[in-house]
Design a protein around this motif. Structure first.
Motif, PDB file in Angstrom:
ATOM      1  N   SER A  88     -10.358  -9.784  -2.943  1.00 49.42           N
ATOM      2  CA  SER A  88     -11.129  -9.984  -4.167  1.00 49.42           C
ATOM      3  C   SER A  88     -11.112  -8.710  -5.002  1.00 49.42           C
ATOM      4  O   SER A  88     -11.339  -7.607  -4.493  1.00 49.42           O
ATOM      5  N   GLY A  89     -10.810  -8.884  -6.277  1.00 42.01           N
ATOM      6  CA  GLY A  89     -10.800  -7.745  -7.189  1.00 42.01           C
ATOM      7  C   GLY A  89      -9.591  -6.851  -7.038  1.00 42.01           C
ATOM      8  O   GLY A  89      -9.609  -5.712  -7.509  1.00 42.01           O
ATOM      9  N   ALA A  90      -8.536  -7.325  -6.380  1.00 36.74           N
ATOM     10  CA  ALA A  90      -7.341  -6.503  -6.194  1.00 36.74           C
ATOM     11  C   ALA A  90      -6.717  -6.162  -7.536  1.00 36.74           C
ATOM     12  O   ALA A  90      -6.624  -7.000  -8.424  1.00 36.74           O
ATOM     13  N   ARG A  91      -6.271  -4.917  -7.655  1.00 35.43           N
ATOM     14  CA  ARG A  91      -5.604  -4.472  -8.880  1.00 35.43           C
ATOM     15  C   ARG A  91      -4.742  -3.277  -8.533  1.00 35.43           C
ATOM     16  O   ARG A  91      -4.967  -2.588  -7.526  1.00 35.43           O
ATOM     17  N   ALA A  92      -3.728  -3.057  -9.326  1.00 39.74           N
ATOM     18  CA  ALA A  92      -2.864  -1.907  -9.104  1.00 39.74           C
ATOM     19  C   ALA A  92      -3.667  -0.625  -9.246  1.00 39.74           C
ATOM     20  O   ALA A  92      -4.458  -0.460 -10.176  1.00 39.74           O
ATOM     21  N   GLY A  93      -3.488   0.296  -8.291  1.00 41.52           N
ATOM     22  CA  GLY A  93      -4.207   1.565  -8.314  1.00 41.52           C
ATOM     23  C   GLY A  93      -5.495   1.565  -7.531  1.00 41.52           C
ATOM     24  O   GLY A  93      -6.133   2.618  -7.402  1.00 41.52           O
ATOM     25  N   LEU A  94      -5.911   0.405  -6.994  1.00 42.26           N
ATOM     26  CA  LEU A  94      -7.150   0.347  -6.227  1.00 42.26           C
ATOM     27  C   LEU A  94      -6.964   1.053  -4.897  1.00 42.26           C
ATOM     28  O   LEU A  94      -6.022   0.781  -4.149  1.00 42.26           O
ATOM     29  N   ALA A  95      -7.879   1.999  -4.581  1.00 35.67           N
ATOM     30  CA  ALA A  95      -7.822   2.713  -3.316  1.00 35.67           C
ATOM     31  C   ALA A  95      -8.294   1.805  -2.197  1.00 35.67           C
ATOM     32  O   ALA A  95      -9.337   1.131  -2.321  1.00 35.67           O
ATOM     33  N   VAL A  96      -7.516   1.704  -1.123  1.00 35.66           N
ATOM     34  CA  VAL A  96      -7.831   0.808  -0.006  1.00 35.66           C
ATOM     35  C   VAL A  96      -7.590   1.523   1.304  1.00 35.66           C
ATOM     36  O   VAL A  96      -6.949   2.585   1.348  1.00 35.66           O
ATOM     37  N   VAL A  97      -8.098   0.906   2.367  1.00 31.89           N
ATOM     38  CA  VAL A  97      -7.836   1.377   3.723  1.00 31.89           C
ATOM     39  C   VAL A  97      -6.958   0.337   4.398  1.00 31.89           C
ATOM     40  O   VAL A  97      -7.345  -0.823   4.507  1.00 31.89           O
ATOM     41  N   VAL A 135      15.199  -6.915   0.922  1.00 34.64           N
ATOM     42  CA  VAL A 135      14.445  -5.732   1.338  1.00 34.64           C
ATOM     43  C   VAL A 135      13.977  -4.956   0.110  1.00 34.64           C
ATOM     44  O   VAL A 135      14.704  -4.815  -0.877  1.00 34.64           O
ATOM     45  N   PHE A 136      12.710  -4.471   0.174  1.00 35.96           N
ATOM     46  CA  PHE A 136      12.148  -3.651  -0.901  1.00 35.96           C
ATOM     47  C   PHE A 136      11.313  -2.545  -0.254  1.00 35.96           C
ATOM     48  O   PHE A 136      11.101  -2.541   0.969  1.00 35.96           O
ATOM     49  N   ASP A 137      10.848  -1.601  -1.059  1.00 39.35           N
ATOM     50  CA  ASP A 137      10.026  -0.502  -0.541  1.00 39.35           C
ATOM     51  C   ASP A 137       8.642  -1.034  -0.188  1.00 39.35           C
ATOM     52  O   ASP A 137       7.855  -1.375  -1.078  1.00 39.35           O
ATOM     53  N   ALA A 138       8.358  -1.127   1.112  1.00 40.64           N
ATOM     54  CA  ALA A 138       7.090  -1.693   1.564  1.00 40.64           C
ATOM     55  C   ALA A 138       6.003  -0.649   1.737  1.00 40.64           C
ATOM     56  O   ALA A 138       4.880  -0.986   2.129  1.00 40.64           O
ATOM     57  N   GLY A 139       6.290   0.649   1.472  1.00 40.60           N
ATOM     58  CA  GLY A 139       5.272   1.680   1.587  1.00 40.60           C
ATOM     59  C   GLY A 139       4.644   1.729   2.969  1.00 40.60           C
ATOM     60  O   GLY A 139       5.327   1.716   3.997  1.00 40.60           O
ATOM     61  N   GLN A 140       3.308   1.762   2.994  1.00 45.99           N
ATOM     62  CA  GLN A 140       2.591   1.766   4.268  1.00 45.99           C
ATOM     63  C   GLN A 140       2.412   0.354   4.831  1.00 45.99           C
ATOM     64  O   GLN A 140       1.900   0.201   5.928  1.00 45.99           O
ATOM     65  N   GLY A 141       2.827  -0.664   4.084  1.00 48.26           N
ATOM     66  CA  GLY A 141       2.727  -2.028   4.573  1.00 48.26           C
ATOM     67  C   GLY A 141       2.509  -3.016   3.450  1.00 48.26           C
ATOM     68  O   GLY A 141       2.165  -2.651   2.315  1.00 48.26           O
ATOM     69  N   VAL A 142       2.752  -4.281   3.770  1.00 49.41           N
ATOM     70  CA  VAL A 142       2.569  -5.385   2.829  1.00 49.41           C
ATOM     71  C   VAL A 142       1.248  -6.067   3.145  1.00 49.41           C
ATOM     72  O   VAL A 142       0.970  -6.412   4.309  1.00 49.41           O
ATOM     73  N   VAL A 143       0.439  -6.271   2.133  1.00 52.54           N
ATOM     74  CA  VAL A 143      -0.874  -6.870   2.319  1.00 52.54           C
ATOM     75  C   VAL A 143      -0.717  -8.368   2.607  1.00 52.54           C
ATOM     76  O   VAL A 143       0.047  -9.068   1.939  1.00 52.54           O
ATOM     77  N   VAL A 144      -1.455  -8.841   3.615  1.00 52.84           N
ATOM     78  CA  VAL A 144      -1.497 -10.271   3.910  1.00 52.84           C
ATOM     79  C   VAL A 144      -2.904 -10.774   3.625  1.00 52.84           C
ATOM     80  O   VAL A 144      -3.886 -10.083   3.842  1.00 52.84           O
ATOM     81  N   GLY A 145      -2.966 -11.989   3.115  1.00 47.58           N
ATOM     82  CA  GLY A 145      -4.251 -12.552   2.748  1.00 47.58           C
ATOM     83  C   GLY A 145      -4.628 -12.175   1.329  1.00 47.58           C
ATOM     84  O   GLY A 145      -3.870 -11.528   0.597  1.00 47.58           O
ATOM     85  N   THR A 146      -5.801 -12.598   0.918  1.00 48.04           N
ATOM     86  CA  THR A 146      -6.278 -12.331  -0.446  1.00 48.04           C
ATOM     87  C   THR A 146      -7.322 -11.226  -0.423  1.00 48.04           C
ATOM     88  O   THR A 146      -8.037 -11.035   0.570  1.00 48.04           O
ATOM     89  N   VAL A 194       0.861  -1.186   0.000  1.00 49.23           N
ATOM     90  CA  VAL A 194       0.000   0.000   0.000  1.00 49.23           C
ATOM     91  C   VAL A 194       0.893   1.229   0.000  1.00 49.23           C
ATOM     92  O   VAL A 194       1.704   1.414   0.925  1.00 49.23           O
ATOM     93  N   VAL A 195       0.772   2.054  -1.037  1.00 52.08           N
ATOM     94  CA  VAL A 195       1.545   3.283  -1.167  1.00 52.08           C
ATOM     95  C   VAL A 195       0.572   4.433  -1.405  1.00 52.08           C
ATOM     96  O   VAL A 195      -0.195   4.408  -2.388  1.00 52.08           O
ATOM     97  N   ASP A 196       0.573   5.403  -0.479  1.00 49.23           N
ATOM     98  CA  ASP A 196      -0.333   6.559  -0.569  1.00 49.23           C
ATOM     99  C   ASP A 196      -1.788   6.132  -0.716  1.00 49.23           C
ATOM    100  O   ASP A 196      -2.565   6.727  -1.480  1.00 49.23           O
ATOM    101  N   GLY A 197      -2.163   5.073   0.002  1.00 45.23           N
ATOM    102  CA  GLY A 197      -3.556   4.649   0.044  1.00 45.23           C
ATOM    103  C   GLY A 197      -4.024   3.821  -1.125  1.00 45.23           C
ATOM    104  O   GLY A 197      -5.215   3.496  -1.202  1.00 45.23           O
ATOM    105  N   VAL A 198      -3.129   3.434  -2.041  1.00 43.86           N
ATOM    106  CA  VAL A 198      -3.543   2.606  -3.174  1.00 43.86           C
ATOM    107  C   VAL A 198      -2.615   1.395  -3.269  1.00 43.86           C
ATOM    108  O   VAL A 198      -1.485   1.408  -2.771  1.00 43.86           O
ATOM    109  N   LEU A 199      -3.125   0.339  -3.919  1.00 43.33           N
ATOM    110  CA  LEU A 199      -2.344  -0.885  -4.079  1.00 43.33           C
ATOM    111  C   LEU A 199      -1.310  -0.744  -5.179  1.00 43.33           C
ATOM    112  O   LEU A 199      -1.587  -0.159  -6.229  1.00 43.33           O
TER     113      LEU A 199
END
Length: 394
Positions: A377-386, A364-375, A340-345
């Motif tokens: 649905s409908g995940a795509r680059a640019g999707l806004a998430v919390v 080590v890589f740029d993990a932004g605000q964190g690495v998503v765990v789990g699956t 998650v980088v700036d609120g988007v995937l």
């Protein structure tokens, strides 16, 4: 005539009233249709406006990995196998007079420990005869040397200042006598060697696979006694090794694999081992390579596992600095992760270094605000998430 005229007047006034009623009904239906046709447009516009609300964004669980140091351990399964076996035969012909109780299936033999004896009587006589022949040859050689010295002295007395020739000193005769002495000594060593061979042993610790000899049997080389030449089958304890199939990818984690330490677990016991070889080809059916491990230490032959036993192998791999250890739940299809980088995937594919019991080891890589765990649905680059914090990764 009057009745016909009066009866026709009501029939002319009825269509006017009915026409007005029909017009009113049509207008009512049109108004209702317009009302319901406009209602979905207002709903759609309301839903679109709600997308800007934080409550409409999907929530994802993230971890914030921290760089660490980690040594990789590659765990494999394999089996204990024999690199080679030895067939025991007698090098001399004779009757067996003794067989060790250890020379049986499952027995253990120490290095240089006799386990079969062939009747030595005839060979002892041959040694005795060879010793007599040596003494005789020594006497002849001594006699010829003495004759040569005497002839040389006689020549010198008769011919002062002259040098005696080789022939006068009996050099050829002396040489022949010494050659005969040498042959006699060789024959003695050969006779003693044959006598030693009546006591059969091996120069290494071994375990017995099978025994095919009993007291009283005639044994010897195959060309002389045929099938009776085989006394049994044994294997060296250091010929035991572990064959552990490995994926080429994991083999890359260990490079160079040869020389690495390992622990082998067999039937509740743990043995120290070392990688001594790796296969030069990949098995065509499994597409796996193989590592071969030798047991370390000087344990008793009986303490080592038996060939064919199932084994669990843990090979100590290289140590890495500045790595992330991610849970398997962070791994997405194709070896990528969502960050998650700036609120988007955003999708990234970290460089995988290996796996441990704690998780997935990557650079080590740029993990932004964190690495998503789990699956998701409908995940795509640019999707806004919390992003919501999960358990941290060590």
């Amino acid at each position: 005539m009057a009745q016909q005229v009066s009866g026709s007047e009501p029939s002319r006034s009825r269509p006017v009233w009915l026409g007005l009623l029909q017009i009113l009904l049509i207008l009512a239906v049109v108004a209702a249709a317009l009302y319901y046709a406009r209602a979905p447009e207002r709903v759609v516009r309301g839903a679109e406006s709600d997308l800007t609300d934080e409550r409409a964004k999907p929530a994802v669980s993230v971890i914030r990995p921290t760089p660490t140091e980690r040594a990789l351990t590659v765990e494999l399964t394999g089996s204990v196998r024999l690199r080679e076996k030895a067939t025991v035969v007698s090098e001399v012909v004779g009757r067996v007079v003794w067989v060790s109780p250890q020379f049986r299936n499952g027995g253990s033999l120490a290095a240089d420990e006799p386990f079969v004896r062939v009747d030595p009587s005839a060979f002892e006589l041959e040694v005795e005869a060879a010793e007599q022949a040596v003494r005789e040859a020594e006497a002849k050689a001594w006699l010829e040397r003495a004759r040569g010295e005497h002839a040389a002295k006689s020549f010198a007395s008769a011919n002062p200042g002259a040098e005696a020739t080789e022939l006068i000193r009996r050099a050829p005769t002396i040489a022949m006598a010494e050659a005969a002495l040498g042959r006699a000594r060789v024959a003695l060593r050969q006779a003693r060697l044959q006598l030693e061979r009546t006591s059969i042993s091996l120069p290494y610790d071994s375990r017995v696979v099978s025994s095919d000899v009993e007291v009283g049997e005639l044994v010897g080389p195959a060309e002389l006694v045929g099938a009776a030449s085989r006394l049994g089958i044994v294997y060296r304890t250091d010929a035991l090794e572990v064959d552990a199939p490995i994926e080429p990818r994991e083999l890359g984690y260990l490079a160079p694999a040869i020389g690495r330490s390992a622990r082998v677990h067999v039937q509740g016991r743990t043995y120290e081992a070392r990688v001594v070889r790796e296969s030069s080809v990949v098995a065509p059916k499994t597409r796996l390579a193989s590592l071969f491990l030798a047991f370390r230490g000087e344990g008793a032959p009986r303490s080592l596992p038996m060939p064919g036993t199932f084994a669990e192998v843990a090979i100590t791999g290289p140590s890495f600095d500045n790595v992330y250890v991610l849970p398997e739940s962070a791994r997405q299809e194709g070896g990528r992760v969502w960050v998650v980088v700036d609120g988007v995937l955003q999708s990234t594919v970290p460089r995988e270094l290996g796996r441990t019991d704690d998780g997935w080891v990557v650079e080590v890589f740029d993990a932004g605000q964190g690495v998503v765990v789990g699956t998701l649905s409908g995940a795509r680059a640019g999707l806004a998430v919390v992003a919501k914090s999960a358990e941290p990764s060590g």
